[in-house]
Design a protein around this motif. Structure first.
Motif, PDB file in Angstrom:
ATOM      1  N   LEU A 387      59.706  14.600   6.078  1.00  0.00           N
ATOM      2  CA  LEU A 387      60.043  14.122   7.418  1.00  0.00           C
ATOM      3  C   LEU A 387      59.549  12.690   7.635  1.00  0.00           C
ATOM      4  O   LEU A 387      60.270  11.850   8.205  1.00  0.00           O
ATOM      5  N   LEU A 388      58.324  12.411   7.198  1.00  0.00           N
ATOM      6  CA  LEU A 388      57.795  11.050   7.340  1.00  0.00           C
ATOM      7  C   LEU A 388      58.615  10.059   6.524  1.00  0.00           C
ATOM      8  O   LEU A 388      58.908   8.944   6.990  1.00  0.00           O
ATOM      9  N   HIS A 389      59.008  10.457   5.309  1.00  0.00           N
ATOM     10  CA  HIS A 389      59.805   9.576   4.459  1.00  0.00           C
ATOM     11  C   HIS A 389      61.166   9.308   5.090  1.00  0.00           C
ATOM     12  O   HIS A 389      61.656   8.166   5.096  1.00  0.00           O
ATOM     13  N   GLU A 390      61.802  10.335   5.641  1.00  0.00           N
ATOM     14  CA  GLU A 390      63.098  10.146   6.298  1.00  0.00           C
ATOM     15  C   GLU A 390      62.975   9.207   7.492  1.00  0.00           C
ATOM     16  O   GLU A 390      63.875   8.402   7.763  1.00  0.00           O
ATOM     17  N   ALA A 391      61.848   9.307   8.228  1.00  0.00           N
ATOM     18  CA  ALA A 391      61.647   8.419   9.376  1.00  0.00           C
ATOM     19  C   ALA A 391      61.537   6.968   8.918  1.00  0.00           C
ATOM     20  O   ALA A 391      62.096   6.057   9.559  1.00  0.00           O
ATOM     21  N   ILE A 392      60.843   6.724   7.809  1.00  0.00           N
ATOM     22  CA  ILE A 392      60.712   5.354   7.297  1.00  0.00           C
ATOM     23  C   ILE A 392      62.063   4.836   6.825  1.00  0.00           C
ATOM     24  O   ILE A 392      62.431   3.673   7.088  1.00  0.00           O
ATOM     25  N   VAL A 393      62.833   5.669   6.130  1.00  0.00           N
ATOM     26  CA  VAL A 393      64.168   5.268   5.668  1.00  0.00           C
ATOM     27  C   VAL A 393      65.056   4.935   6.859  1.00  0.00           C
ATOM     28  O   VAL A 393      65.812   3.949   6.849  1.00  0.00           O
ATOM     29  N   GLU A 394      64.974   5.742   7.904  1.00  0.00           N
ATOM     30  CA  GLU A 394      65.759   5.490   9.114  1.00  0.00           C
ATOM     31  C   GLU A 394      65.357   4.161   9.753  1.00  0.00           C
ATOM     32  O   GLU A 394      66.209   3.396  10.218  1.00  0.00           O
ATOM     33  N   LEU A 409      55.382   1.737  -0.667  1.00  0.00           N
ATOM     34  CA  LEU A 409      53.946   2.007  -0.603  1.00  0.00           C
ATOM     35  C   LEU A 409      53.694   3.475  -0.272  1.00  0.00           C
ATOM     36  O   LEU A 409      52.728   4.073  -0.770  1.00  0.00           O
ATOM     37  N   PHE A 410      54.558   4.053   0.541  1.00  0.00           N
ATOM     38  CA  PHE A 410      54.473   5.482   0.862  1.00  0.00           C
ATOM     39  C   PHE A 410      54.652   6.321  -0.402  1.00  0.00           C
ATOM     40  O   PHE A 410      53.880   7.252  -0.678  1.00  0.00           O
ATOM     41  N   LEU A 411      55.674   5.997  -1.183  1.00  0.00           N
ATOM     42  CA  LEU A 411      55.931   6.748  -2.423  1.00  0.00           C
ATOM     43  C   LEU A 411      54.823   6.509  -3.442  1.00  0.00           C
ATOM     44  O   LEU A 411      54.417   7.433  -4.167  1.00  0.00           O
TER      45      LEU A 411
END
Length: 688
Positions: A387-394, A409-411
């Motif tokens: 969910l956090l990754h999808e929010a950053i992509v969005e 950096l998240f990954l």
């Protein structure tokens, strides 16, 4: 159920546990289990806001988010208390530990149930002081230094946060959380709101372990008892997150500038914590640095809430679920670390390697915790990180390359998480100890049944939540995001879609590469783990201690010298200093007089006699041997056993001195607790 009864029940039981003596342990465990049952009852009750009778300045409220987190808090407290009897089997000052443990439970519940920031601050400060005793529990030099750092950060952070609350009260006329958004929108002095928000962020961010106020976290966890470390990491850091959320979701709701600030601090915290954990060779320090990194993940979600505006549902749900997940991860992992410690009394990876071999339950629990926090699919950590990754992509689609950098950096941080957790797992359960492996393999009864329950029950929740994510975790997110004031999701999240699995796969590849190419080659030498992190990069010793102990006193001394040399201002300065000195002496002597009065009355010491026959026999025999040696050397003493008497008196003095020091610390902490209560009662009365 009235939430005030819920908060005060463990506080009252703290006194019962302290005065129950040896039965205090049972009273504490029973209190934890009863609070867990109470939290489930609160879940089925109605929403409510209740003032403390006679003191309307303090208010508690119950809603969806608070229901979720008080269940998490009480579950963690109950499980750590179940582990505590075996962990503290040969420890001292247990009455003190359980007393402050239950006080902290009540104060922590007060923070999360607070209806306004003033109530939250009162309980937040009580929680900070009572949890200080966890860090100093062992009373070693390392524990004392770490506790002083923890207390300094808590006190400074609390004072700065209080200044922010004063500014907020002055500008908006209230600290009631539900009223802040509308009042902040109408406030013409936005600059003052940012200053107030920055002060509150400083205070609560210090408790959360946010960069650059994280200095206490990697030092407090290794020296605190493992059950306390689980609570420090899994719950007390979340109280700091609660404060950041309270202002981010209300005063600065949909504010891109505030979101950018939180996102920047969160990204630094996320990456730096992972790097520190990667280099650490101490089991609990690694888990502590990991907590700092995971707090960074949560802060990234909170920052994205501000940047995404009204379309922030993914970020809010990811932040909430990662808060819950991280609490469960650290409960499992720190309890596993506690099992290792109370068996070996070691935390260095080179000393504990191979301990977990042929211990299937410990192996399974640690593996689930490590894989969960590493974001492996089908476990709960994967859901919140997705969910956090999808929010950053969005957000990257709207803000461009800057958020694309945050995504990588998240990954990368996810990969580092997997790398250092792999290091811990391989060290404990795959590698063999060079000299003690047969001893480790022979430990068949390494956990009592109660400790096994405490470790395995929360571990079982990790795959259960992960495998039923569309039911359980979506339900938690739907229930808890009312506090976040986020929009509703326009579509269901397909957690196992190829796009989401791709992000997890990238982190897994990065993690494996870091483990085999960096950890095994650079952080190991001759088959041993080595700590290659430069000591000079310790931010506390590099910046904070010189700032507070050298630079600021130097500046104050320079300013004082200017006053002293001026003929007009020198008499005024001297008069002010003399009056302040007299007042300071009065206020310092009053507590001393109270302590002396109590020591001569209620706490009147009993005559000190030694009835320990074994101890007396050892001292006498040692002195006798010295006497015999003296006679053989032609130095026979007249009057009997001169050396025996001297050795006995020396050892007896050492024993009594040690007992006095231990007792004085406990007594001082009790006096500190009483003083805190008096101060806060005064504040409450003044507020009304």
């Amino acid at each position: 159920m009235n939430p005030w009864l819920f908060v005060f029940f463990p506080m009252v039981m703290a006194f019962a546990a302290y005065f129950a003596g040896k039965k205090g342990e049972r009273a504490a465990v029973a209190t934890g289990l009863v609070c867990l049952a109470f939290s489930l009852l609160v879940c089925f009750g109605p929403d409510m806001t209740v003032s403390l009778p006679l003191l309307t300045g303090l208010q508690l409220t119950v809603d969806g988010f608070r229901r979720v987190y008080i269940v998490v808090i009480c579950l963690m407290w109950a499980m750590t208390l179940l582990l505590s009897p075996e962990y503290f089997r040969h420890h001292h000052n247990l009455g003190r530990y359980y007393f402050f443990n239950l006080l902290t439970l009540g104060a922590t519940l007060g923070v999360f149930l607070a209806a306004d920031l003033y109530t939250a601050f009162v309980f937040f400060e009580i929680m900070s002081f009572t949890s200080f005793t966890w860090v100093i529990q062992e009373e070693t030099p390392e524990a004392t230094r770490a506790a002083m750092t923890y207390l300094a950060v808590a006190v400074i952070g609390g004072l700065v946060a209080l200044m922010g609350l004063f500014l907020l009260q002055h500008e908006l006329g209230t600290t009631q959380i539900t009223l802040l958004y509308d009042l902040a929108r109408a406030c013409p002095h936005k600059g003052t709101l940012y200053v107030a928000g920055g002060c509150i962020l400083f205070g609560f961010g210090a408790k959360a372990g946010m960069f650059p106020l994280h200095i206490w976290l990697p030092k407090a966890h290794p020296v605190a008892p493992a059950p306390a470390s689980a609570l420090l990491s899994g719950v007390l850091t979340k109280s700091g997150i609660w404060g950041i959320l309270a202002i981010s979701a209300n005063i600065f709701r949909y504010d891109p500038a505030w979101g950018t600030l939180i996102l920047t601090l969160g990204t630094i915290t996320m990456v730096l914590g992972a790097v520190l954990a990667l280099f650490s060779i101490n089991l609990k320090r690694t888990l502590a640095c990991s907590s700092m990194s995971q707090i960074g993940f949560i802060l990234v979600g909170i920052g994205m809430m501000g940047l995404l505006g009204e379309e922030n549902a993914l970020a809010a749900r990811g932040a909430l679920l990662h808060m819950v997940n991280h609490s469960l991860f650290k409960l499992v992992l720190f309890e596993c670390a506690g099992v290792v410690y109370f068996n070996l009394h070691q935390l260095d990876l080179n000393e504990i390697r191979g301990f977990g071999r042929r211990k299937p339950l410990l192996n399974l629990a640690f593996l689930l915790g490590a894989a969960g926090i590493g974001g492996i699919p089908l476990l709960n950590g994967y859901v919140s990180k997705t969910l956090l990754h999808e929010a950053i992509v969005e957000g990257a689609a709207e803000y461009g390359w800057a958020l694309t950098g945050v995504e990588w950096l998240f990954l990368l941080s996810g990969g580092m998480t997997l790398a250092y957790m792999t290091k811990l797992y391989v060290c404990l359960f795959v590698e063999k100890h060079p000299t003690r492996q047969a001893e480790f393999d022979g430990k068949k009864k390494y956990m009592s049944p109660m400790s096994t329950l405490a470790v395995m029950l929360p571990a079982a929740l990790l795959p259960l939540l992960g495998l039923t994510a569309n039911v359980t975790m979506d339900f938690i997110a739907d229930l808890g995001t009312d506090f976040f004031h986020c929009s509703q999701l326009h579509h269901a999240v397909h957690y196992l879609s190829p796009e989401n699995l791709k992000g997890a796969a990238i982190s897994i590849v990065i993690g494996l590469a870091l483990y085999f190419l960096f950890i095994r080659r650079f952080l190991m030498k001759d088959g041993k783990y080595v700590d290659r992190w430069p000591e000079k990069l310790d931010l506390e010793n590099l910046l904070y201690r010189p700032l507070l102990l050298k630079w600021l006193p130097g500046v104050c001394g320079w300013v004082s010298a200017l006053f002293g040399e001026n003929k007009l201002t020198a008499p005024i300065a001297k008069g002010v200093l003399r009056v302040s000195g007299i007042l300071g002496r009065i206020f310092c002597d009053l507590p001393d007089a109270l302590v002396l009065l109590l020591a001569k009355s209620v706490f009147h010491p009993t005559p000190e006699t030694s009835d320990d026959k074994v101890y007396t026999s050892i001292a006498y025999r040692l002195g006798k041997d010295i006497d015999i040696l003296a006679i053989h050397r032609g130095k026979e003493q007249q009057g009997g056993r001169h050396y025996a008497h001297l050795v006995y008196r020396s050892l007896e003095t050492l024993r009594k001195t040690t007992a006095r020091i231990t007792g004085n610390l406990s007594f001082a902490l009790l006096m500190l607790c009483a003083a805190i209560c008096v101060v806060f009662i005064y504040m409450i009365v003044l507020h009304n």
